[in-house]
Enzyme design. Sequence first.
Site: not given
Length: 423
Positions: A201, A333, A363
């Site tokens: 990331e 998410k 990620s």
Amino acid sequence: KITRVQGRRVWDSRGRPTVEAEITTTSGRRGRAIAPAGASRGSGEATDLRDGGVRLGGLDVRGAVHNVETRIADALIGHPVADQEGIDGILDALDPTPTRSDLGGNATVSVSLAALHAAAAVADLPVWRHLNPSPTRIPRPQIQIIGGGAHAARRVDLQDFMVVPLSATRIDDALEQVAEVYLSVGRIFAERGPSLGVADEGGFWPAVAANEEALSILTRGIEQTGLVPGVDVAISLDIAASEFETHGRYTLASEDRVLDGDAWRSVVEGWLAVYPIVAVEDPAGEHDAPGMRAFTRSLGDRSLVVGDDYLVTDPQRIERAAAEGACNTALIKVNQAGTVTRTSQAHAAARRAGWSTIVSARSGETEDISVAHLAVGWDADILKVGSITRGERTAKWNELIRIDSEMGGLPLAPFPTTAARVG
Ligand code: PGA
Ligand code: ZN
């Protein structure tokens, strides 16, 4: 009405294929979105459909793209694009499996988000404004400085060493402070030896001997900017403990030790006593419910206790966890839930429980900026998208800056006070 649903194979920040969906409407307006991809996934989350075999390591998504263009397109063409719930209901009915294993979570999430973008385009509004005509605050950024865990070949066990600006009241100042910390930590690593690159990331590769060393470098990095650790800028951790927990035992491979749940919790409590840590994500493994409750009891008055793999953006799991006193904050998410509607239900469930919310990228990311719009539109407390480097990350931070400037400057959401939020 929806007139066309296209799927295409595009590429993510790990050089892996992923799914883009594009929806065209009667008016000619379009919306498109790209599915992100996680590396440290919860077992209960929506799964990406991958082709398998040997090509591209088995990760190709031609099957998922095909599903977008055939079964999903057939079911959605003619449907009103503004009916997000109806569209997501059709996706649910096409694939009723809990983890979207038939159509692929990558197919459903890209289509669901593309519909949201198309509806906003038809209304001639940016997505955030389509969701919320007058937002009053910008989510506070939580930004990775050092990567680890599954994002850095497990060089250390913890996955994310992040910072949260606490005293900044505007997004501009908050990002400036984080950038100063990033540069400062970079200087500390440079003094220690040649750079070993970055983690998935964009945070620094953890060239350290133990998990705690990353904490001390990060704290020193904050101090060396002249900002006060714990007052101006604090540390937040994504421990992602599911990656190193089995049957209630925690294996710190980078330190060559195995701990039972109580000993592991003492280690983390010790870190909170010494370092300016204000949030811990997934401190216990996803199946260790007693562990998560114990962490929430012992740290919840001082720290956000965030459930990611533990909750997988599932409204029912969030309700259950709240009732049981596990976690006080939900990580949200879209691709864990598989559709925009289900994700927004999870966000609402967290709010009903009196929890804080963190809208999060994955990620594996792309230039897609949906997550910044969702965070503003849903009035999330915090946005988490990785580091302050690399285009797929800065795309999201820079979008927050644009939204802020379009609104003529908004205050940052206050960092949640945790004491009142423990069950
Ligand atoms: P992932 O990591 O996208 O690899 O799952 C992000 C997180 O754990 O929050
Ligand atoms: Zn996580």
